[in-house]
Every structure is written in C-alpha cells, then in structure tokens.
Design an enzyme around this catalytic site. Structure first.
Site, short mmCIF file in Angstrom:
data_model
loop_
_atom_site.label_atom_id
_atom_site.label_comp_id
_atom_site.label_asym_id
_atom_site.label_seq_id
_atom_site.Cartn_x
_atom_site.Cartn_y
_atom_site.Cartn_z
N ASN A 13 -8.14 -8.21 -1.88
CA ASN A 13 -6.90 -7.47 -2.15
C ASN A 13 -6.47 -6.85 -0.82
O ASN A 13 -7.06 -5.88 -0.36
CB ASN A 13 -7.16 -6.37 -3.20
CG ASN A 13 -5.95 -5.46 -3.37
OD1 ASN A 13 -4.84 -5.80 -2.95
ND2 ASN A 13 -6.17 -4.30 -3.97
N LYS A 15 -3.82 -5.31 -0.14
CA LYS A 15 -2.99 -4.10 -0.30
C LYS A 15 -1.74 -4.23 0.59
O LYS A 15 -1.23 -5.32 0.76
CB LYS A 15 -3.80 -2.84 -0.01
CG LYS A 15 -5.14 -2.84 -0.75
CD LYS A 15 -5.83 -1.52 -0.72
CE LYS A 15 -7.21 -1.66 -1.35
NZ LYS A 15 -7.81 -0.44 -1.76
N HIS A 98 -4.24 -2.33 -10.96
CA HIS A 98 -5.07 -1.74 -9.91
C HIS A 98 -4.96 -0.21 -9.96
O HIS A 98 -3.89 0.32 -10.25
CB HIS A 98 -4.64 -2.28 -8.53
CG HIS A 98 -5.61 -1.92 -7.46
ND1 HIS A 98 -5.60 -0.70 -6.82
CD2 HIS A 98 -6.66 -2.61 -6.93
CE1 HIS A 98 -6.58 -0.66 -5.94
NE2 HIS A 98 -7.25 -1.81 -5.99
N GLU A 100 -4.62 1.93 -7.74
CA GLU A 100 -3.56 2.50 -6.89
C GLU A 100 -2.20 2.39 -7.58
O GLU A 100 -1.33 3.25 -7.41
CB GLU A 100 -3.56 1.81 -5.52
CG GLU A 100 -4.75 2.28 -4.69
CD GLU A 100 -5.25 1.26 -3.68
OE1 GLU A 100 -4.54 0.29 -3.37
OE2 GLU A 100 -6.40 1.44 -3.20
N GLU A 170 -13.59 -1.56 -11.48
CA GLU A 170 -13.43 -0.84 -10.22
C GLU A 170 -13.47 0.66 -10.47
O GLU A 170 -12.43 1.27 -10.80
CB GLU A 170 -12.08 -1.21 -9.59
CG GLU A 170 -11.94 -2.67 -9.24
CD GLU A 170 -11.05 -2.85 -8.02
OE1 GLU A 170 -11.54 -3.41 -7.04
OE2 GLU A 170 -9.89 -2.41 -8.04
N GLY A 176 -12.05 2.22 -1.63
CA GLY A 176 -11.58 2.65 -0.31
C GLY A 176 -12.27 3.91 0.18
O GLY A 176 -11.83 4.54 1.14
N SER A 216 -15.52 -0.68 -2.48
CA SER A 216 -16.31 -0.63 -1.24
C SER A 216 -17.41 -1.69 -1.18
O SER A 216 -18.47 -1.47 -0.61
CB SER A 216 -16.89 0.77 -1.02
OG SER A 216 -15.84 1.73 -0.94
C1 PEP Z 1 -9.67 -2.67 -4.08
O1 PEP Z 1 -8.64 -2.38 -3.50
O2 PEP Z 1 -9.61 -3.27 -5.16
C2 PEP Z 1 -10.95 -2.31 -3.48
C3 PEP Z 1 -12.06 -2.57 -4.13
O3 PEP Z 1 -10.90 -1.73 -2.24
P1 PEP Z 1 -12.15 -1.43 -1.26
O4 PEP Z 1 -13.01 -2.66 -1.27
O5 PEP Z 1 -11.56 -1.15 0.06
O6 PEP Z 1 -12.89 -0.27 -1.86
#
Ligand code: PEP
Length: 255
Positions: A13, A15, A98, A100, A170, A176, A216
């Site tokens: 992803n 972003k 997601h 976000e 998630e 993040g 992460s």
């Molecule tokens: C994500 O944006 O779905 C995500 C898991 O980000 P990150 O790996 O940076 O935590």
C-alpha cells in the site's frame, strides 16, 4: 483448516507516495526481485499512478490495485473514482476500509460495506481492512470490534463473491508506528476472522479465504508473522516503498 487451501498474498500500500514516473521506476526495480514469488504480489498505488503502474507491471507477476473506490457507479461525487473506472483501466485489486480512510475521511463500517459491494460488482478483487484501535485492545474488546467490522463489511456479499475478497487484519495501533503486533496476536485475530467467516458462510469458504496481517510488517519480522497458520501474507505500507525490503517479505510468504 489448512494453509495449503489458500494463497498467500503480499500487497503493498503505497498510500500518497510516488509520482507516475517514480512508480514506473520502483516497479521496474521490483520486477526481477519478485519474479520467482510463490505467492500473490500486488501493488496498490495512488490513482494517478495507475496507468504507469499497469504499463510497467505488464507481463510480470505483479498485479496492480487502487487504494479506494466509491460506492456509486457515477454521478455528482466530486473527487471520487468508481469501481467501473478502475476495472476499465485494467486494475485488479482495490483496498477498502483502510484505517486511514476511516480515521481521516469519515469511512464507516456501513460505507465500507457499500464500497465492498460496488467494487465486487465492478469485477474488482477487494482487500478489506479491519482492525481495532489501541483503546479497544486495552478495553479487551478486540474480538467483538473485529468480528463486527467483518460482519457489517460482508453484508450482502455472496459466497461466490467471497472468493474475490481478501481480509487484512490491521490493528490501527500498529500501522505506520513501527509497533508490530506479535505473531501470536496476529494469529489470534486472524483465526477469529476465519471463524467469523465460517459462521457467516461455511467452513470451506473460510478455509479458502486469504487473511493478511498488516501493521509495520517489514523484512525482519515478516518470516515469523507469515509463518502463522492463519496469516496468509500481509498488507505492507512503509516497507513496500523499498524494493529490497518488499522482495524479502515476498520471499518470506513464498516459503
Ligand atoms: C498499511 O498502510 O496498511 C500499513 C500496514 O502500513 P505500515 O506497514 O507502514 O504500518
């Protein structure tokens, strides 16, 4: 439940990162590094990068996805993109729900359900994101929250359409932040999601469902996370912007 009944998928992803020319360059760099993958490889890129990404990924094992789509087919929805528009471009996947989008753009379980139905209807494969907030984990209500998100998001999705759905667990506190769920925490909630889907559909439907962990995940921790029985790959943010790191994660999911 048997891990061989389903495919592991590693999805990046990106972003709001990379211009079209940068997207092309990064995909060119990734292509040889993931060419031998024994798992699905998907890159979900910003809308404007889609044509360049599709062109760069042509003939490779990298599938291209978007990061959102609207629930209506067309109309007065300034700034939005429909599932049909993505499908006509040749886009295969779309991330829906997601955290976000939920946090910054007013996405709710109900709109996540509407977008999921619209995307499936347009012929797209959906990466459906669910996950609890830190306060919810601390209150001990992770299972209830995640089960409810799954149930609402999948309302009206047929068993046949479910084969075009991936669920990404998630935990919001891990996205993040550099703070990863332990492999046992990831396994516990991914198993809960599978049981929830078994109850909504059937045990075989649940056994065939790809359930990713996201939050992460990186080149160092991927091996342990994707080694868990109910974790079928990952949704990767930050580490999907570095070809070398992303390819190590793809290799971990290919074992
Ligand atoms: C994500 O944006 O779905 C995500 C898991 O980000 P990150 O790996 O940076 O935590």
């Amino acid at each position: 439940m048997n891990k061989t009944l389903r495919k592991a998928v590693i999805a990046g992803n990106w972003k709001m990162n990379k211009t079209p020319s940068e997207a092309k360059a990064l995909i060119e760099e990734m292509k040889p590094l993931v060419a031998d993958a024994d798992c699905g490889v998907v890159l979900c890129v910003p809308f404007v990068d889609l044509p360049a990404a599709l062109e760069a990924a042509k003939g490779s094992n990298i599938a291209i996805g978007a990061q959102n789509c609207h629930f209506e087919k067309s109309g007065a929805f300034t700034g939005e993109i429909s599932g049909g528009m993505l499908a006509e471009l040749g886009v295969e996947y779309v991330i829906i729900g997601h955290s976000e989008r939920r946090q910054y753009f007013g996405e709710t379980d109900v709109t996540v359900n509407k977008r999921t139905l619209a995307a499936l209807d347009a012929g797209l494969k959906v990466i459906l994101c669910v996950g609890e907030l830190l306060e919810q984990r601390e209150q001990g209500i992770t299972d209830e929250i995640v089960a409810m998100q799954v149930k609402v998001a999948l309302q009206g999705v047929t068993a046949e359409q479910l084969s075009n759905v991936i669920i990404a667990y998630e935990p919001v506190w891990a996205i993040g932040t550099g703070r990863t769920a332990t492999a046992d925490q990831a396994e516990e909630v991914c198993a809960l999601i599978r049981n929830t889907v078994a109850g909504l559909y059937c045990p075989n439907c649940a056994a065939a469902l790809t359930i990713q962990y996201g939050g992460s995940m990186n080149a160092k921790n991927a091996d342990e996370l994707v080694g868990k029985e109910n974790v079928d790959g990952g949704l990767i943010g930050g580490a999907s912007l570095k070809a070398a790191d992303f390819s190590v994660i793809v290799a971990a999911a290919s074992k």
